[in-house]
Scaffold this motif. Structure first.
Motif, PDB file in Angstrom:
ATOM      1  N   LYS A  88      20.043   2.503   5.287  1.00 13.66           N
ATOM      2  CA  LYS A  88      19.969   1.068   5.627  1.00 13.66           C
ATOM      3  C   LYS A  88      20.850   0.236   4.707  1.00 13.66           C
ATOM      4  CE  LYS A  88      15.440   0.800   7.814  1.00 13.66           C
ATOM      5  NZ  LYS A  88      14.001   0.605   7.575  1.00 13.66           N
ATOM      6  N   ASN A  89      21.039   0.719   3.466  1.00 11.36           N
ATOM      7  CA  ASN A  89      21.898  -0.002   2.510  1.00 11.36           C
ATOM      8  C   ASN A  89      23.366   0.419   2.595  1.00 11.36           C
ATOM      9  OD1 ASN A  89      19.805  -1.506   1.468  1.00 11.36           O
ATOM     10  ND2 ASN A  89      19.248   0.075  -0.028  1.00 11.36           N
ATOM     11  N   GLY A  90      23.706   1.195   3.620  1.00 12.96           N
ATOM     12  CA  GLY A  90      25.122   1.541   3.821  1.00 12.96           C
ATOM     13  C   GLY A  90      25.567   2.812   3.111  1.00 12.96           C
ATOM     14  N   GLY A  91      24.599   3.607   2.590  1.00 12.59           N
ATOM     15  CA  GLY A  91      24.954   4.852   1.896  1.00 12.59           C
ATOM     16  C   GLY A  91      24.950   6.053   2.832  1.00 12.59           C
ATOM     17  N   LEU A  92      25.217   7.236   2.265  1.00  9.01           N
ATOM     18  CA  LEU A  92      25.290   8.480   3.055  1.00  9.01           C
ATOM     19  C   LEU A  92      24.277   9.513   2.560  1.00  9.01           C
ATOM     20  CD1 LEU A  92      29.174   9.076   3.347  1.00  9.01           C
ATOM     21  CD2 LEU A  92      27.690   7.666   4.809  1.00  9.01           C
ATOM     22  N   VAL A  93      23.629  10.184   3.505  1.00  9.51           N
ATOM     23  CA  VAL A  93      22.642  11.220   3.182  1.00  9.51           C
ATOM     24  C   VAL A  93      22.886  12.442   4.070  1.00  9.51           C
ATOM     25  CG1 VAL A  93      20.176  11.813   3.208  1.00  9.51           C
ATOM     26  CG2 VAL A  93      20.877   9.486   2.598  1.00  9.51           C
ATOM     27  N   ALA A  94      23.003  13.631   3.478  1.00 10.58           N
ATOM     28  CA  ALA A  94      23.095  14.858   4.283  1.00 10.58           C
ATOM     29  C   ALA A  94      21.677  15.343   4.562  1.00 10.58           C
ATOM     30  CB  ALA A  94      23.885  15.924   3.548  1.00 10.58           C
ATOM     31  N   MET A 115      30.369   9.798  -8.139  1.00  9.54           N
ATOM     32  CA  MET A 115      29.046   9.389  -7.644  1.00  9.54           C
ATOM     33  C   MET A 115      28.016  10.478  -7.952  1.00  9.54           C
ATOM     34  SD  MET A 115      27.913   8.785  -3.672  1.00  9.54           S
ATOM     35  CE  MET A 115      28.996   7.431  -3.316  1.00  9.54           C
ATOM     36  N   ASP A 116      26.831  10.043  -8.354  1.00  9.59           N
ATOM     37  CA  ASP A 116      25.767  10.997  -8.645  1.00  9.59           C
ATOM     38  C   ASP A 116      25.010  11.287  -7.345  1.00  9.59           C
ATOM     39  OD1 ASP A 116      24.662  12.525 -10.571  1.00  9.59           O
ATOM     40  OD2 ASP A 116      23.099  11.073 -11.086  1.00  9.59           O
ATOM     41  N   THR A 117      24.985  12.540  -6.922  1.00 12.88           N
ATOM     42  CA  THR A 117      24.308  12.884  -5.673  1.00 12.88           C
ATOM     43  C   THR A 117      22.903  13.382  -5.964  1.00 12.88           C
ATOM     44  OG1 THR A 117      26.415  13.536  -4.699  1.00 12.88           O
ATOM     45  CG2 THR A 117      24.430  14.347  -3.612  1.00 12.88           C
ATOM     46  N   LYS A 118      21.913  12.697  -5.412  1.00 12.13           N
ATOM     47  CA  LYS A 118      20.526  13.117  -5.636  1.00 12.13           C
ATOM     48  C   LYS A 118      20.168  14.232  -4.645  1.00 12.13           C
ATOM     49  CE  LYS A 118      15.930  11.336  -6.260  1.00 12.13           C
ATOM     50  NZ  LYS A 118      14.990  10.252  -6.244  1.00 12.13           N
ATOM     51  N   ILE A 119      19.617  15.320  -5.136  1.00 13.79           N
ATOM     52  CA  ILE A 119      19.239  16.424  -4.237  1.00 13.79           C
ATOM     53  C   ILE A 119      17.717  16.524  -4.194  1.00 13.79           C
ATOM     54  CG2 ILE A 119      19.447  18.913  -3.827  1.00 13.79           C
ATOM     55  CD1 ILE A 119      22.161  18.682  -5.423  1.00 13.79           C
ATOM     56  N   ILE A 120      17.165  16.422  -2.980  1.00 16.66           N
ATOM     57  CA  ILE A 120      15.704  16.518  -2.847  1.00 16.66           C
ATOM     58  C   ILE A 120      15.367  17.640  -1.875  1.00 16.66           C
ATOM     59  CG2 ILE A 120      15.341  14.057  -3.333  1.00 16.66           C
ATOM     60  CD1 ILE A 120      14.886  13.659  -0.302  1.00 16.66           C
ATOM     61  N   LYS A 121      14.157  18.190  -2.011  1.00 10.83           N
ATOM     62  CA  LYS A 121      13.703  19.238  -1.091  1.00 10.83           C
ATOM     63  C   LYS A 121      12.614  18.654  -0.217  1.00 10.83           C
ATOM     64  CE  LYS A 121      13.974  23.758  -3.340  1.00 10.83           C
ATOM     65  NZ  LYS A 121      15.132  24.341  -3.110  1.00 10.83           N
ATOM     66  N   ILE A 122      12.694  18.920   1.087  1.00 11.79           N
ATOM     67  CA  ILE A 122      11.605  18.471   1.965  1.00 11.79           C
ATOM     68  C   ILE A 122      11.185  19.616   2.873  1.00 11.79           C
ATOM     69  CG2 ILE A 122      11.006  16.935   3.885  1.00 11.79           C
ATOM     70  CD1 ILE A 122      12.336  14.693   2.509  1.00 11.79           C
ATOM     71  N   ASP A 123       9.873  19.857   2.889  1.00 13.49           N
ATOM     72  CA  ASP A 123       9.297  20.908   3.712  1.00 13.49           C
ATOM     73  C   ASP A 123       8.961  20.310   5.081  1.00 13.49           C
ATOM     74  OD1 ASP A 123       7.732  22.761   4.967  1.00 13.49           O
ATOM     75  OD2 ASP A 123       6.175  22.849   3.409  1.00 13.49           O
ATOM     76  N   GLU A 124       9.578  20.877   6.116  1.00 12.21           N
ATOM     77  CA  GLU A 124       9.420  20.347   7.475  1.00 12.21           C
ATOM     78  C   GLU A 124       7.959  20.276   7.907  1.00 12.21           C
ATOM     79  OE1 GLU A 124      11.353  21.160  11.904  1.00 12.21           O
ATOM     80  OE2 GLU A 124      11.531  22.705  10.376  1.00 12.21           O
ATOM     81  N   ILE A 127      28.493  11.916  -1.856  1.00 11.84           N
ATOM     82  CA  ILE A 127      27.528  11.158  -1.057  1.00 11.84           C
ATOM     83  C   ILE A 127      26.295  10.838  -1.921  1.00 11.84           C
ATOM     84  CG2 ILE A 127      28.324  12.185   1.096  1.00 11.84           C
ATOM     85  CD1 ILE A 127      25.961  14.038   1.091  1.00 11.84           C
ATOM     86  N   ASP A 128      25.383  10.009  -1.402  1.00  9.24           N
ATOM     87  CA  ASP A 128      24.270   9.540  -2.231  1.00  9.24           C
ATOM     88  C   ASP A 128      23.148  10.560  -2.363  1.00  9.24           C
ATOM     89  OD1 ASP A 128      25.008   6.543  -2.596  1.00  9.24           O
ATOM     90  OD2 ASP A 128      25.373   6.994  -0.489  1.00  9.24           O
ATOM     91  N   MET A 129      22.870  11.280  -1.274  1.00 13.13           N
ATOM     92  CA  MET A 129      21.709  12.181  -1.314  1.00 13.13           C
ATOM     93  C   MET A 129      21.907  13.381  -0.397  1.00 13.13           C
ATOM     94  SD  MET A 129      17.765  11.258  -0.301  1.00 13.13           S
ATOM     95  CE  MET A 129      17.119  10.555  -1.802  1.00 13.13           C
ATOM     96  N   ILE A 130      21.318  14.512  -0.803  1.00 10.05           N
ATOM     97  CA  ILE A 130      21.290  15.700   0.067  1.00 10.05           C
ATOM     98  C   ILE A 130      19.825  16.105   0.217  1.00 10.05           C
ATOM     99  CG2 ILE A 130      21.907  18.155   0.268  1.00 10.05           C
ATOM    100  CD1 ILE A 130      24.474  17.453  -1.401  1.00 10.05           C
ATOM    101  N   ILE A 131      19.367  16.211   1.460  1.00  7.65           N
ATOM    102  CA  ILE A 131      17.999  16.692   1.696  1.00  7.65           C
ATOM    103  C   ILE A 131      18.073  18.190   1.968  1.00  7.65           C
ATOM    104  CG2 ILE A 131      15.925  16.508   3.121  1.00  7.65           C
ATOM    105  CD1 ILE A 131      16.798  13.696   3.933  1.00  7.65           C
ATOM    106  N   ASP A 132      17.474  18.970   1.104  1.00  4.87           N
ATOM    107  CA  ASP A 132      17.428  20.430   1.278  1.00  4.87           C
ATOM    108  C   ASP A 132      16.200  20.770   2.122  1.00  4.87           C
ATOM    109  OD1 ASP A 132      17.085  23.151   1.092  1.00  4.87           O
ATOM    110  OD2 ASP A 132      17.396  23.261  -1.089  1.00  4.87           O
ATOM    111  N   GLY A 133      16.445  21.265   3.332  1.00  2.00           N
ATOM    112  CA  GLY A 133      15.345  21.620   4.222  1.00  2.00           C
ATOM    113  C   GLY A 133      15.404  23.091   4.599  1.00  2.00           C
ATOM    114  N   GLY A 134      16.032  23.902   3.771  1.00  2.00           N
ATOM    115  CA  GLY A 134      16.114  25.341   4.059  1.00  2.00           C
ATOM    116  C   GLY A 134      17.199  25.661   5.076  1.00  2.00           C
TER     117      GLY A 134
END
Ligand code: AMP
Ligand code: MG
Length: 349
Positions: free
Chosen positions: A26-32, A1-10, A168-175
């Motif tokens: 909502k579509n049944g996937g997983l996000v860290a 599975m290709d895991t998308k990594i995004i950065k979000i500033d709080e 997993i589908d996505m990882i949100i990098d928040g520091g």
């Protein structure tokens, strides 16, 4: 599975990205996602298939229930049989924040999410990215810590990527996670509230609000034969690959003992690390010395603990000796995690 990594500033949340992350759930996937305690591995708490996927991604035993994360206190109503008076009092004082409450669950919550139990663990994080993500995901995100089962919980995206990339589908990098230890867990299903896992909110603080609070005996006692009431607490946990031993006693004696042990380990060609307080760091003679912070600053010690354990893995450390810490206040949570990481291996001098 290709895991998308995004950065979000709080402080400047990108709504378009958050909404993408929410759609995955909502579509049944997983996000860290980041929280103030540690990173969570999120799925739709009301979708049994999502919960199964969480267990699979972590390699977590399926009798170890997940915590349901919400972003609005009113959302608690739908997933519990009754919002008790104690729950309301605690929510008012500590939510949003690092406190998880256990209440009897409603039929809405699948047994896959609660590890087969008729109760549900609920937390409302204060981290702004976490809150925005939970809202975008529909309001109920089941999330254990985003590590492979048994490893220390991740307190930065780097370690989430190390464990979860491709799973997993996505990882949100928040520091970095501010607190660095998992939430305090209190069980409100019985007559007397019970602390099941110590954390940043201390038992003293819970007692200020609730009066009487019992403490699960297994929290600091390695010899205790009882089963912990939080199923997850029975597993070897938070553990680095190297063999960790805690040395407890008077400061000077501890330094002397650790020096003796590190020299001995190096003679056997072992790669050694010492987890030291700032006060003693300069007194150690051998091995990699990792300073965890001042003995007087428990917040920093809590914040650094898992990073140091993970660094030991990165550096292929074979043997780790750690100083011991006070077990009052947040120290109770620090010692609980350290003892588990050490498999309760402790030398008293
Ligand atoms: P983690 O999500 O990795 O922080 O682990 C969650 C912890 O909460 C584990 O130790 C679980 O056993 C505990 N937990 C979750 N739900 C319940 C519940 N309904 N009753 C008791 N403990 C729970
Ligand atoms: Mg965990």
């Amino acid at each position: 599975m290709d895991t998308k990594i995004i950065k979000i500033d709080e402080e400047n949340i990108d709504e378009a990205l958050i909404s993408q992350a929410g759609k995955i759930i909502k579509n049944g996937g997983l996000v860290a996602f980041p929280t103030e305690t540690v990173y969570g591995l999120g799925g739709d708490a009301l979708n049994r298939e999502s919960s199964k996927k969480i267990y699979a991604a972590k390699g977590r035993p399926s009798d170890n229930p997940l915590i349901v994360h919400i972003a609005d206190i009113r959302d608690m109503d739908a997933i519990v049989l009754k919002v008790t008076e104690n729950a309301l009092k605690l929510a008012e004082r500590f939510w949003p924040g690092p406190l998880t409450m256990i209440l009897k669950k409603s039929d809405w919550v699948p047994l896959e999410t609660t590890g087969g139990l008729d109760s549900v663990a609920i937390r409302m994080p204060v981290h702004k990215t976490a809150a925005a993500f939970i809202k975008a995901a529909g309001g109920y995100v089941a999330a254990p810590s985003a590590n492979i089962s048994g490893k220390p919980s991740p307190t930065s995206a780097k370690y989430v990527i190390q464990d979860m990339d491709g799973r997993i589908d996505m990882i949100i990098d928040g520091g970095d996670s501010g607190i660095g230890l998992e939430s305090t867990i209190v069980d409100l299903t019985g007559d007397i509230p019970v602390l099941l896992r110590p954390g940043y909110i201390t038992v003293e603080q819970l007692r200020e609000v609730l009066g009487n609070v019992d403490v699960d005996k297994t929290i600091l006692d390695g010899d205790c034969k009882e089963r912990p009431k939080a199923p997850g607490m029975k597993y070897r946990h938070y553990a680095p690959k190297g063999e960790l031993t805690i040395v407890e006693g008077q400061a000077l004696a501890v330094v002397e003992k650790i020096n003796e042990l590190t020299h001995e380990a190096e003679r056997k060609n072992k790669k050694v690390c010492v987890i030291a307080t700032d006060e003693n760091a300069d007194s150690y003679e051998a091995g990699v010395i990792k300073s965890i912070g001042s003995r007087n600053d428990e917040d920093i010690i809590a914040h650094r603990l898992y990073t140091i354990l993970r660094e030991c893995d990165d550096e292929n450390i074979d043997v780790i000796y750690s100083e011991s810490f006070d077990s009052a206040g947040i120290g109770q949570a620090i010692m609980n995690r350290l003892l588990k990481a050490a498999g309760h291996h402790m030398i008293h001098i």
